[in-house]
Enzyme design. Structure first.
Site, PDB file in Angstrom:
ATOM      1  N   GLY A 210      64.037 -68.810  19.436  1.00  0.00           N
ATOM      2  CA  GLY A 210      65.672 -68.372  18.629  1.00  0.00           C
ATOM      3  C   GLY A 210      66.225 -67.858  19.445  1.00  0.00           C
ATOM      4  N   ILE A 211      67.705 -66.916  18.509  1.00  0.00           N
ATOM      5  CA  ILE A 211      68.279 -65.923  18.867  1.00  0.00           C
ATOM      6  C   ILE A 211      68.082 -64.885  18.179  1.00  0.00           C
ATOM      7  CG2 ILE A 211      70.456 -66.666  17.584  1.00  0.00           C
ATOM      8  CD1 ILE A 211      71.911 -66.199  19.287  1.00  0.00           C
ATOM      9  N   GLY A 212      68.424 -63.861  19.090  1.00  0.00           N
ATOM     10  CA  GLY A 212      68.537 -62.055  17.721  1.00  0.00           C
ATOM     11  C   GLY A 212      67.278 -61.590  18.380  1.00  0.00           C
ATOM     12  N   ILE A 214      64.678 -60.368  18.030  1.00  0.00           N
ATOM     13  CA  ILE A 214      63.297 -60.110  18.296  1.00  0.00           C
ATOM     14  C   ILE A 214      62.318 -60.941  19.477  1.00  0.00           C
ATOM     15  CG2 ILE A 214      61.195 -61.676  17.137  1.00  0.00           C
ATOM     16  CD1 ILE A 214      61.743 -60.036  14.370  1.00  0.00           C
ATOM     17  N   GLU A 233      64.905 -75.797  21.105  1.00  0.00           N
ATOM     18  CA  GLU A 233      65.796 -76.556  20.784  1.00  0.00           C
ATOM     19  C   GLU A 233      67.237 -75.903  20.952  1.00  0.00           C
ATOM     20  OE1 GLU A 233      66.890 -74.140  16.224  1.00  0.00           O
ATOM     21  OE2 GLU A 233      64.920 -75.056  16.307  1.00  0.00           O
ATOM     22  N   GLY A 331      66.025 -75.431  13.118  1.00  0.00           N
ATOM     23  CA  GLY A 331      64.298 -76.119  13.880  1.00  0.00           C
ATOM     24  C   GLY A 331      62.975 -75.844  12.938  1.00  0.00           C
TER      25      GLY A 331
END
Length: 613
Positions: A210-212, A214, A233, A331
């Protein structure tokens, strides 16, 4: 050949009060088109706008438009949207990202029109949905009308991202930049989490992220991996460095080999330029990318997702803070499920161990009141914090609790163990909570390559109780006699618990393990017991028979000596059976000296640590 464009929308001819419109989201919201609707909204009321995460100016949820619009979002983002949901001026609908399109197609959320941001048509008349194919393509296919914002700043993306200009009912032209999201700075906590997560990723794996902070930190530590693939995704700026490093080739992918597969992108202009007319990066609808059975078609699929809190049974909260809805299901469950059934796949939940300046533990004995479970305890395989990797698959509730306490912040571990006693069955002898070995540094796990095989060295901990039992019962009678000086018949749970529950700030217990998926096997254990009366320690180790002669004992002993030296311990002592020549040899190779005791059956060896350089 120039392609003619449809005329501007005559809103009164296309929609009416109370209708439902889809609005393209993520970084590609058609702001100018929405403003065009607002400017021509006389006589309209109660129009429902459904959308995914909408970045940037979500003006339609402002109080001034409360009679005109009612937003219904599948993923909450931004303060304005959160406030609108909290105040009841907007709704949040929880649904798996892979299943949103079915809400459009089966009439649950039938659409009167889809408002989307697209590139200008090419010479054949095809416009691209660009950086946000996600659920927009499904909305386009299921809406009565398609109303487009023709925007030259929308990148043309490969895959299933195209709609023909003949499918567009009406349009406006607007030269409007996509929303840019700068990569967040990576702090020390994210850095450590990224290092741990990267240890779970093997060469040739396919990634979802995902985003961020981490994900950014994790991808940074994957730049030296080989033949990685991407089936995710979303894409962020984090992939730019990873692609440039050569770590991503996609050639080991077993689904869409050779291609990066995604459904939307959020990042800076640099990312949007990267995906523009790039045949190696393909965009597909979320119903395809996120479909768990499609995710599982990638062997060695690694899904990396985040959470707001995880309770001690492994339940994952990801969309709410208590009663306050914060984001969405997105997701996460799609990819956790897909990775779990992928051949060699791994489903990882990664989160900082604390929140609010280390005043709140994100590893919790129970979920906060009002919090909802996104990923169930039955789905979770790994939970990673800056304090390590908790492996939960196949673990009992007690074992899960001990694994998760181990990766909680040290100042909350004692409290969490006490809380466990109140709600989950924990035997009376389980008294100690896990402690770290300060001398190992921030990362308590070390990857070892031993004769071409991958192992890990780490502290022994209370969650290893059953593993130590299995290790004990794997030994031959001869190994047990040489190690313990007699032939013990049993390693009870209580005895095993005592041996793995170590105050690592005083004594030290290390193990070398092999991890195959969620299966962890102990292959060697080394420890020392501190004697404060003369500032010395007694050291011992034992290795699984099948691993003897490979240098595991030497590695453990070398690490124990290093720790003893760092603690300024004066002397290390070992007592070995005289017939145990291999063990004596290892000690002597590490500069231990024999002391002659007059008893040839036992050998005492001493290392003056204080005299080491």
């Amino acid at each position: 050949m120039a392609i003619g464009l449809p005329s501007e929308p005559d809103w009164k001819a296309l929609i009416k009060s109370g209708c439902r419109l889809f609005v393209g989201g993520n970084a590609s919201v058609p702001y100018a088109l929405i403003q065009h609707l607002i400017d021509n909204s006389d006589g309209f009321s109660d129009i429902e706008l459904v959308h995914m995460l909408a970045l940037g100016d979500t003006r339609w949820v402002n109080d001034e438009y409360k009679n005109l619009f009612k937003a219904n979002t599948f993923f909450i983002g931004g303060q304005a949207m959160r406030q609108a949901v909290d105040e009841g001026r907007a709704d949040y609908t929880p649904v798996f990202l892979s299943e949103i399109s079915s809400l459009f197609s089966d009439g649950t959320l039938s659409l009167d029109a889809a408002l989307v941001n697209v590139s200008p048509p090419d010479e054949f008349g095809y416009c691209s949905l660009g950086a946000a194919v996600d659920i927009a393509m499904s909305a386009v296919r299921q809406s009565k009308y398609v109303i487009a914002q023709i925007n030259p700043q929308v990148p043309r993306t490969a895959g299933h991202s195209y709609i023909h200009v003949s499918e567009i009912t009406a349009c406006i032209e607007a030269n409007e930049p996509l929303v840019e999201v700068m990569p967040p700075p990576i702090d020390s906590v994210a850095e450590r989490i990224g290092q741990y997560v990267s240890m779970l990723v093997d060469d040739g794996a396919t990634l979802q992220f995902g985003i961020g902070k981490i994900p950014s930190a994790t991808l940074k530590y994957l730049c030296h991996h080989k033949d990685l693939g991407i089936h995710s995704e979303m894409l962020t700026d984090s992939i730019i460095e990873l692609l440039a490093s050569g770590a991503v080739t996609n050639k080991k992918k077993t689904f869409h080999p050779g291609k990066v597969v995604t459904s939307f992108a959020i990042g800076t202009r640099k990312l949007y330029d990267l995906i523009d007319n790039n045949p190696h990066i393909e965009f597909y609808p979320s119903s395809y990318v996120n479909k768990p059975t499609n995710v599982a078609k990638n062997d060695n699929m690694v899904a990396i997702n985040s959470a707001l809190e995880v309770d001690l049974t492994g339940q994952v909260v990801a969309d709410s803070l208590g009663y306050d809805f914060y984001s969405g299901i997105g997701g996460q469950v799609d990819f956790v499920t897909g990775a779990s059934i992928s051949k060699g796949g791994k489903a990882i939940i990664a989160l900082p161990s604390t929140a609010k300046n280390e005043t709140i533990s994100r590893i919790t004995p129970r979920l906060a009141e009002g919090a909802g479970v996104v990923t169930s305890r039955g789905n979770v395989q790994y939970v990673v914090t800056e304090y390590g990797i908790a492996s939960l698959k196949g673990k009992s509730i007690r074992e899960r609790a001990l694994e998760l306490i181990r990766v909680a912040h040290p100042k909350f571990r004692s409290q969490l163990l006490e809380e466990v006693r109140q709600h989950y069955w924990v035997p009376h002898y389980q008294e100690k909570y896990p402690t770290d070995i300060p001398e190992l540094g921030a990362i308590q796990l070390k990857r070892l390559n031993i004769q071409g095989e991958k192992f890990y060295m780490r502290p022994l901990n209370p969650a290893d109780e059953r593993r130590l039992q299995e290790f004990f019962y794997s030994h031959t009678k001869e190994t047990l006699r040489l190690r313990y000086n007699y032939d013990p018949k049993q390693m009870s749970r209580e005895k095993s618990c005592n041996l793995v529950s170590v105050d690592q700030t005083s004594d030290v217990a290390l193990c070398i393990v092999r991890q195959e998926g969620s299966r962890i096997t102990i292959h060697a254990v080394g420890r020392f017991y501190y004697n404060a009366s003369n500032n010395s320690c007694e050291v011992a180790f034992v290795t699984r028979e099948t691993q003897q002669g490979k240098g595991m004992a030497s590695r453990l002993l070398n690490e124990l000596i290093r720790i003893a030296k760092a603690r300024e311990i004066n002397q290390m002592v070992a007592y070995v059976r005289g017939e145990n020549t291999p063990m004596i040899t290892i000690f002597e190779q590490m500069q231990f000296k024999r002391l002659f005791t007059g008893d040839p059956s036992d050998v005492e060896l001493v290392l003056n640590v204080s005299e080491l350089p």
